[in-house]
Write an enzyme that holds these catalytic residues in place. Structure first.
Site, PDB file in Angstrom:
ATOM      1  N   GLY A 194       9.866  11.269  -4.127  1.00  0.00           N
ATOM      2  CA  GLY A 194       9.478  10.044  -3.418  1.00  0.00           C
ATOM      3  C   GLY A 194      10.702   9.200  -3.192  1.00  0.00           C
ATOM      4  O   GLY A 194      11.809   9.577  -3.598  1.00  0.00           O
ATOM      5  N   ASP A 234      -3.305  -0.545  -3.880  1.00  0.00           N
ATOM      6  CA  ASP A 234      -2.971   0.669  -3.151  1.00  0.00           C
ATOM      7  C   ASP A 234      -3.892   1.803  -3.584  1.00  0.00           C
ATOM      8  O   ASP A 234      -3.441   2.879  -3.943  1.00  0.00           O
ATOM      9  CB  ASP A 234      -1.493   1.015  -3.359  1.00  0.00           C
ATOM     10  CG  ASP A 234      -0.963   1.934  -2.270  1.00  0.00           C
ATOM     11  OD1 ASP A 234      -1.669   2.131  -1.255  1.00  0.00           O
ATOM     12  OD2 ASP A 234       0.143   2.467  -2.422  1.00  0.00           O
TER      13      ASP A 234
END
Ligand SMILES: *[C@@H]1O[C@H](CO)[C@@H](O)[C@H](O)[C@H]1NC(C)=O
Ligand SMILES: *[C@@H]1O[C@H](CO)[C@@H](O)[C@H](O)[C@H]1NC(C)=O
Ligand SMILES: *[C@@H]1O[C@H](CO)[C@@H](O)[C@H](O)[C@H]1NC(C)=O
Ligand SMILES: *[C@@H]1O[C@H](CO)[C@@H](O)[C@H](O)[C@H]1NC(C)=O
Ligand SMILES: *[C@@H]1O[C@H](CO)[C@@H](O)[C@H](O)[C@H]1NC(C)=O
Ligand SMILES: *[C@@H]1O[C@H](CO)[C@@H](O)[C@H](O)[C@H]1NC(C)=O
Ligand SMILES: *[C@@H]1O[C@H](CO)[C@@H](O)[C@H](O)[C@H]1NC(C)=O
Length: 852
Positions: free
Chosen positions: A517, A637
């Site tokens: 990521g 999220d």
């Protein structure tokens, strides 16, 4: 109040609207940079070339005999050498003469309190005049310096040079004192930028609500120029031209009154359509692209310390860039200046005629002195939603702000020096904050010479923080504790040795990487149990030190996660902060993400009951976040990729904390939090009204429920428009009674009609437009468990279930047709779709000093 409204309504019609001429860029016609006291021409850090004033045509011919060029004795590392390194010192009046064209000019004066030869500027008091305007009087650069750690500063004035005039700038020392100047900058301004002429009236915000206009015999001093909701804009980025006006724009957050929880959308890819009324030089694009809207607060409120006894010109810059807002009466608000209404119905779209078109609005307000004494006082600007006309959204906004002091009837802008703040607490001296210790050496210059002034200077040096700094400090006291290192909670999670991590991952071998990521890599590894008897499989997140997620966020994640323990939350096992490494060690989740088991993967489709069980687990995890902890935590999220599955298919909510924290800018002590709402999951109410509540998570969870039911991503761009967004599409299908057509075909024949009905109804309620109408996570857990019971009852009874007396289908619309288990499902074959989940930042930066 009504008469105000009527009056303002009438005023609106007097105001001219945008003309159709093509807007033009601006290149300054006069542009002078004088590096006072320097012996040669030099470039500053932005590349601008500064001329020496010694033999220049602007200084009198006898300059060398009536003034003293000198170099600063202590050059502070934070102070730019050009133009601050040298100064010209005057012991008698001294006049520079600038032959400039007619029109308004920026006059910028640069000061660096220091020791110049044997002249110590703590003892310097002087006046500055320009064309019969008194700019400064009995002025002490030392007392006006922003802080001891950043002592240099610039004062910006605007002088209108009339026909056949020159610009005369005179420095006059007080008796027995001296004057000095480090740099002088003169830049011309477009004629109608600030002095808009007699035909453009400006509202005078007082109880009478008169109109005024800015005459060319007024001098201005700029006190604030802010890129509201954005970051600092450097002088070279001001107008985007080769030679713009070199205005610096600063962040506004330190002037926000109260905790800063505002919403700051950042529209990078919009095109700002300048107009003849608001040409490109009004403000750079970035000022209009960034703005501040309301978060959970009831309005926006800024306080600006100013000198009382003066009139002020406030220029408010607006530009609507939120894509949702395209029509008048969608976002309407009231603007108050010093608690008096300046604008009852501010509606940017109504003003500009459309989105992405900027506009500036000028207001003049008087700040009366206290008991006849001119001193510092707050100028207050507040914006509140105006709901009278029932606008679509409850919000207010501002993109940019300039505040100018106007010269008084004596043609003066001069104010008293800031009063030295006398603090009784000696610790104020004894305990300098860590970032200020660096400047210790240079503050030696403040060591007192002389007698009477000595006392004053000493007090001042102690309590040196003038208003700017004071405001900063008071804001930073809002639990912006992130600056100080929190002790790591070793009692709650383990401190692992780098050696252990290295041996667990074979020295971070690529073969151990299970995820990548922006933050860095995730490795799978084995670490010995705390007891030493066995080993645990773990996921090791190694943060890239150069990523935006810095040490502070690392600590936030550790702090947050180590306090949260729940079966349905991913748990943090330990961390490692050795050798500059930032490593987080979590429980390993054998089955990866929920998303991986729904679509776009080789995994076998999960049966309905298992999906239901996972949804219940995730709902319990979120319920714990919302209500099981001392202070409610909003995940922000929630999505199928943030729901992980362990080897027993137990759902665990992950990725809270770290992904919400962002970079920290400059010398500010606050944390800038990047809110990563993912496309397709973001609560439209949060998006449009910026009211973040736990119901925003509920909305996102509703999207997850449909992902689970339909086995498709929240967004598929390649589909026909109405089907792109899963939440919208599901609502449409629900309304039309065709929901069965979008269910994952793999579930065909598995779902009890009653269970499906309960599940769909729950998911639809999660997606309601108004957060207040959405269920709480408690309701959701209960509803999903009920759906599970209905499913089990159905299976136990051999395929037929009836809801018994005590239980009813709460809220199921009669329009919802119960599926009969034999009905043919013609759902989307999403597993064949090669669309990747679009996960983008819908909003970008949201200043959130309180963390999450
Ligand atoms: C500084 O020194 C000069 C001579 O070098 C002298 O004329 C002047 O008076 C001194 N100024 C002060 C403030 O002592
Ligand atoms: C300043 O004032 C004096 C006297 O009132 C006048 O003669 C002079 O022209 C003025 N100068 C400027 C630059 O306005
Ligand atoms: C300044 O303002 C006066 C009247 O207010 C006007 O007559 C004059 O033309 C203006 N000067 C310039 C250079 O615009
Ligand atoms: C802005 O300008 C662009 C190009 O000049 C144009 O295509 C667009 O429609 C304009 N937008 C608005 C809102 O006027
Ligand atoms: C807004 O939220 C913050 C923390 O999330 C809280 O401290 C503050 O009190 C809230 N303000 C209002 C007006 O609800
Ligand atoms: C202008 O100067 C006069 C005389 O010094 C003084 O009395 C008056 O208060 C001043 N006006 C303002 C607005 O400061
Ligand atoms: C000049 O400013 C200093 C510091 O603010 C103050 O103590 C002094 O009284 C002022 N002198 C005059 C003449 O106003």
């Amino acid at each position: 109040m009504l008469s105000y409204a009527l009056y303002l309504l009438i005023l609106l019609h007097i105001f001219p609207t945008a003309a159709a001429a093509t807007p033009e860029a601006y290149t300054a016609t006069d542009f002078i940079l004088l590096n006072c006291g320097a012996s040669s021409n030099l470039n500053d850090p932005s590349g601008r070339s500064w001329d020496t004033d010694e033999r220049s045509r602007y200084a009198p011919s006898n300059a060398a005999t009536i003034s003293i060029p000198s170099k600063a004795t202590n050059q502070h590392h934070s102070v730019s050498q050009i133009p601050y390194e040298t100064a010209r010192v005057f012991t008698s009046p001294f006049t520079y003469t600038f032959p400039v064209l007619t029109g308004p000019k920026f006059l910028r004066l640069y000061f660096y309190p220091n020791i110049y030869s044997n002249f110590t500027t703590t003892l310097s008091f002087f006046s500055v005049t320009a064309n019969n305007f008194t700019l400064l009087s009995n002025f002490s650069a030392f007392l006006n310096s922003p802080s001891s750690s950043n002592p240099s500063f610039m004062k910006e004035f605007i002088i209108y040079v009339l026909d056949n005039q020159m610009l005369y700038l005179t420095f006059t020392p007080n008796t027995n004192s001296f004057a000095f100047i480090n740099g002088i900058e003169i830049v011309s301004i477009p004629d109608k930028l600030y002095f808009r002429g007699n035909d453009v009236r400006i509202k005078l915000v007082d109880k009478m609500l008169r109109l005024s206009y800015l005459k060319n015999d007024t001098a201005l001093e700029n006190l604030y120029r802010l890129n509201v909701g954005g970051s600092n804009v450097e002088i070279q980025d001001d107008s985007g031209q080769i030679r713009g006006m070199f205005r610096a724009w600063y962040q506004d957050d330190v002037y926000i009154n109260g905790p800063d929880v505002s919403y700051m959308p950042h529209a990078e890819d919009v095109h700002i359509n300048y107009t003849a009324q608001t040409p490109p030089y009004s403000a750079p694009e970035i000022v209009y692209k960034t703005s501040r809207g309301m978060g959970n607060e009831s309005g926006l409120d800024w306080r600006f310390p100013v000198d009382s006894g003066f009139y002020y010109l406030l220029r408010l810059h607006f530009c609507e860039v939120l894509l949702e807002i395209t029509e008048p009466n969608q976002r309407v608000f009231t603007i108050y200046i010093n608690d008096l209404p300046a604008e009852i119905q501010a509606d940017v779209i109504a003003w500009t005629g459309g989105p992405e078109i900027p506009i500036c609005k000028d207001y003049i307000a008087y700040v009366p002195p206290n008991d006849g004494r001119r001193g510092k006082k707050d100028l207050r600007l507040s914006l509140f939603p105006n709901l009278q006309g029932l606008p679509m959204y409850t919000n207010a906004m501002l993109n940019g702000l300039e505040i100018f002091k106007l010269s008084d009837s004596n043609r003066s802008l001069a104010a008293m020096n800031p009063e030295p703040v006398i603090t009784s607490s000696p610790t104020a001296v004894a305990a300098p904050s860590p970032e200020k210790t660096k400047s210790k050496k240079s503050s030696v210059i403040y060591v007192v010479i002389g007698s009477v002034t000595a006392a004053l200077a000493a007090v001042a040096a102690v309590s040196f923080l003038i208003f700017r700094q004071r405001v900063k400090d008071s804001v930073s006291s809002y639990s912006r504790t992130s600056g100080s290192r929190v002790p790591l909670p070793s009692d709650l999670c383990r401190h692992l040795l780098l050696e252990e991590i290295k041996s667990a991952t074979d020295n971070f071998d690529d073969n151990f990487v299970i995820g990548k990521g922006g933050f860095g890599n995730v490795y799978k590894g084995f670490v010995p149990d705390a007891s030493g008897s066995g080993s645990t499989t773990v996921a090791i997140k190694r943060l890239n030190p150069s990523s935006n997620q810095g040490a502070r966020e690392f600590l936030t994640e550790i702090e947050m996660l180590s306090k949260l323990r729940h079966l349905h939350l991913v748990s943090l096992i330990g961390y490692c902060d050795e050798n500059g490494e930032m490593i987080l060690v979590y429980d390993y989740m054998a089955h990866g993400t929920l998303c991986d088991h729904l679509y776009n993967s080789e995994n076998l489709p999960l049966p309905w009951k298992q999906r239901l069980g996972i949804c219940i687990g995730a709902a319990k995890g979120l319920h714990y976040l919302h209500s099981g902890t001392k202070c409610a935590i909003i995940h922000r999220d929630v999505k199928s990729t943030n729901i992980l599955l362990d080897e027993k298919w137990v759902a665990k909510v992950s990725d809270f904390g770290l992904s919400k924290a962002g970079p920290t800018g400059g010398d500010h002590t606050h944390v800038t939090t990047l809110v990563k709402g993912s496309f397709g999951y973001v609560d439209p109410e949060y998006y449009m009204r910026q009211q973040l509540t736990d119901k925003s998570d509920v909305y996102s969870f509703g999207v997850v429920l449909f992902e689970v039911l339909c086995a498709r991503p929240a967004i598929i761009h390649s589909l026909p428009r109405e089907q792109v967004n899963l939440a919208e599409w599901a609502k449409t299908c629900y309304g039309k009674g065709t929901i069965e057509q979008i269910i994952d075909s793999n579930l065909e024949g598995q779902i009890a009609p009653e269970s499906l009905s309960k599940f769909v109804e729950t998911a639809i309620r999660c997606l309601r437009d108004k957060g207040i109408e959405r269920p709480t996570m408690t309701n959701i857990v209960w509803s999903l468990e009920f759906a599970m019971q209905l499913q089990e009852a159905y299976e136990n009874r051999g395929g037929h279930v009836e809801a018994d007396g005590g239980i009813s289908f709460v809220g199921v619309g009669t329009s919802f047709p119960l599926l009969d288990s034999g009905s043919k499902s013609s759902g989307l074959s999403t597993s064949s779709s090669d669309q990747k989940v679009m996960s983008e930042d819908v909003f970008s930066e949201l200043m959130n000093p309180l963390g999450r």
